[in-house]
Motif scaffolding. Structure first.
Motif, PDB file in Angstrom:
ATOM      1  N   ILE A  43      34.286  51.000  37.852  1.00 24.00           N
ATOM      2  CA  ILE A  43      33.708  49.673  38.054  1.00 24.00           C
ATOM      3  C   ILE A  43      32.190  49.710  38.246  1.00 24.00           C
ATOM      4  O   ILE A  43      31.474  48.883  37.691  1.00 24.00           O
ATOM      5  N   THR A  44      31.705  50.688  38.994  1.00 21.83           N
ATOM      6  CA  THR A  44      30.264  50.731  39.265  1.00 21.83           C
ATOM      7  C   THR A  44      29.455  51.176  38.048  1.00 21.83           C
ATOM      8  O   THR A  44      28.249  50.963  38.007  1.00 21.83           O
ATOM      9  N   ASP A  45      30.127  51.763  37.066  1.00 22.14           N
ATOM     10  CA  ASP A  45      29.439  52.137  35.823  1.00 22.14           C
ATOM     11  C   ASP A  45      29.278  50.942  34.890  1.00 22.14           C
ATOM     12  O   ASP A  45      28.375  50.935  34.057  1.00 22.14           O
ATOM     13  N   TYR A  46      30.154  49.965  35.009  1.00 25.98           N
ATOM     14  CA  TYR A  46      30.212  48.863  34.050  1.00 25.98           C
ATOM     15  C   TYR A  46      29.583  47.559  34.542  1.00 25.98           C
ATOM     16  O   TYR A  46      29.043  46.792  33.755  1.00 25.98           O
ATOM     17  N   ILE A  47      29.715  47.297  35.842  1.00 24.50           N
ATOM     18  CA  ILE A  47      29.432  45.969  36.384  1.00 24.50           C
ATOM     19  C   ILE A  47      28.362  46.065  37.464  1.00 24.50           C
ATOM     20  O   ILE A  47      28.389  46.976  38.293  1.00 24.50           O
ATOM     21  N   ASN A  48      27.438  45.105  37.491  1.00 19.24           N
ATOM     22  CA  ASN A  48      26.466  45.037  38.580  1.00 19.24           C
ATOM     23  C   ASN A  48      27.189  44.775  39.891  1.00 19.24           C
ATOM     24  O   ASN A  48      28.216  44.088  39.918  1.00 19.24           O
ATOM     25  N   ASP A  49      26.656  45.311  40.969  1.00 18.82           N
ATOM     26  CA  ASP A  49      27.318  45.235  42.273  1.00 18.82           C
ATOM     27  C   ASP A  49      27.701  43.810  42.668  1.00 18.82           C
ATOM     28  O   ASP A  49      28.770  43.594  43.236  1.00 18.82           O
ATOM     29  N   ASP A  50      26.845  42.844  42.379  1.00 14.33           N
ATOM     30  CA  ASP A  50      27.133  41.454  42.755  1.00 14.33           C
ATOM     31  C   ASP A  50      28.350  40.891  42.025  1.00 14.33           C
ATOM     32  O   ASP A  50      28.951  39.927  42.484  1.00 14.33           O
ATOM     33  N   SER A  51      28.703  41.471  40.890  1.00  9.09           N
ATOM     34  CA  SER A  51      29.823  40.974  40.093  1.00  9.09           C
ATOM     35  C   SER A  51      31.145  41.678  40.386  1.00  9.09           C
ATOM     36  O   SER A  51      32.187  41.255  39.903  1.00  9.09           O
ATOM     37  N   ILE A  52      31.112  42.738  41.175  1.00  8.18           N
ATOM     38  CA  ILE A  52      32.339  43.498  41.443  1.00  8.18           C
ATOM     39  C   ILE A  52      33.428  42.625  42.057  1.00  8.18           C
ATOM     40  O   ILE A  52      34.578  42.692  41.615  1.00  8.18           O
ATOM     41  N   PRO A  53      33.140  41.779  43.050  1.00  5.08           N
ATOM     42  CA  PRO A  53      34.212  40.929  43.578  1.00  5.08           C
ATOM     43  C   PRO A  53      34.848  40.029  42.510  1.00  5.08           C
ATOM     44  O   PRO A  53      36.068  39.861  42.485  1.00  5.08           O
ATOM     45  N   ASN A  54      34.031  39.475  41.601  1.00  8.91           N
ATOM     46  CA  ASN A  54      34.570  38.625  40.533  1.00  8.91           C
ATOM     47  C   ASN A  54      35.500  39.417  39.618  1.00  8.91           C
ATOM     48  O   ASN A  54      36.552  38.930  39.223  1.00  8.91           O
ATOM     49  N   LEU A  55      35.096  40.635  39.289  1.00  4.33           N
ATOM     50  CA  LEU A  55      35.926  41.467  38.422  1.00  4.33           C
ATOM     51  C   LEU A  55      37.250  41.806  39.092  1.00  4.33           C
ATOM     52  O   LEU A  55      38.303  41.693  38.472  1.00  4.33           O
ATOM     53  N   ILE A  56      37.211  42.180  40.355  1.00  2.11           N
ATOM     54  CA  ILE A  56      38.438  42.541  41.064  1.00  2.11           C
ATOM     55  C   ILE A  56      39.379  41.344  41.170  1.00  2.11           C
ATOM     56  O   ILE A  56      40.584  41.473  40.923  1.00  2.11           O
ATOM     57  N   LEU A  57      38.854  40.173  41.510  1.00  4.47           N
ATOM     58  CA  LEU A  57      39.705  38.989  41.611  1.00  4.47           C
ATOM     59  C   LEU A  57      40.326  38.618  40.269  1.00  4.47           C
ATOM     60  O   LEU A  57      41.526  38.307  40.191  1.00  4.47           O
ATOM     61  N   ALA A  58      39.542  38.677  39.210  1.00  2.49           N
ATOM     62  CA  ALA A  58      40.066  38.342  37.883  1.00  2.49           C
ATOM     63  C   ALA A  58      41.112  39.356  37.445  1.00  2.49           C
ATOM     64  O   ALA A  58      42.189  38.980  36.955  1.00  2.49           O
ATOM     65  N   MET A  59      40.834  40.633  37.632  1.00  2.00           N
ATOM     66  CA  MET A  59      41.812  41.649  37.228  1.00  2.00           C
ATOM     67  C   MET A  59      43.107  41.511  38.019  1.00  2.00           C
ATOM     68  O   MET A  59      44.191  41.642  37.457  1.00  2.00           O
ATOM     69  N   SER A  60      43.001  41.225  39.285  1.00  2.00           N
ATOM     70  CA  SER A  60      44.195  41.036  40.101  1.00  2.00           C
ATOM     71  C   SER A  60      45.026  39.871  39.580  1.00  2.00           C
ATOM     72  O   SER A  60      46.250  39.973  39.450  1.00  2.00           O
ATOM     73  N   ASP A  61      44.362  38.786  39.274  1.00  2.00           N
ATOM     74  CA  ASP A  61      45.049  37.598  38.761  1.00  2.00           C
ATOM     75  C   ASP A  61      45.748  37.888  37.432  1.00  2.00           C
ATOM     76  O   ASP A  61      46.932  37.587  37.259  1.00  2.00           O
ATOM     77  N   TYR A  62      45.028  38.486  36.503  1.00  2.00           N
ATOM     78  CA  TYR A  62      45.608  38.737  35.179  1.00  2.00           C
ATOM     79  C   TYR A  62      46.616  39.873  35.190  1.00  2.00           C
ATOM     80  O   TYR A  62      47.553  39.874  34.395  1.00  2.00           O
ATOM     81  N   GLN A  63      46.473  40.815  36.109  1.00  2.00           N
ATOM     82  CA  GLN A  63      47.472  41.865  36.231  1.00  2.00           C
ATOM     83  C   GLN A  63      48.788  41.265  36.732  1.00  2.00           C
ATOM     84  O   GLN A  63      49.855  41.625  36.249  1.00  2.00           O
ATOM     85  N   HIS A  64      48.698  40.337  37.665  1.00  3.11           N
ATOM     86  CA  HIS A  64      49.894  39.649  38.147  1.00  3.11           C
ATOM     87  C   HIS A  64      50.539  38.840  37.019  1.00  3.11           C
ATOM     88  O   HIS A  64      51.746  38.892  36.810  1.00  3.11           O
TER      89      HIS A  64
END
Length: 90
Positions: A43-64
């Motif tokens: 995650i830290t290689d791909y996404i700026n730190d400020d966007s990490i929470p957005n990525l985690i929330l979206a991935m959690s939602d779509y994984q579900h």
């Protein structure tokens, strides 16, 4: 298994907003579990730190959602679109 080099190719398409190439990439690599695992592990290689929470929330939602959808490709494409809109890439 989705390898990190392939995921980096997808990230580059996402950075450019190249939806058509993202969609083709997903058609060629439709396994969401491996993609989500690589995104999270790197995650830290791909996404700026400020966007990490957005990525985690979206991935959690779509994984579900992946457990219930009829078409994984559509679900994964929707996830990628949301990530393109909500995250700032490095």
């Amino acid at each position: 298994i989705v390898d990190t080099n392939k995921v980096r190719t997808l990230i580059n398409f996402m950075k450019k907003g190249d939806f058509k190439s993202c969609r083709q990439w997903i058609a060629d690599n439709p396994d969401p579990d491996q993609l989500f695992a690589d995104f999270y592990d790197n995650i830290t290689d791909y996404i700026n730190d400020d966007s990490i929470p957005n990525l985690i929330l979206a991935m959690s939602d779509y994984q579900h959602k992946a457990a219930f959808v009829a078409d994984q490709e559509i679900n994964l494409t929707a996830c990628i679109v949301e990530l393109m809109m909500e995250c700032e890439f490095k």
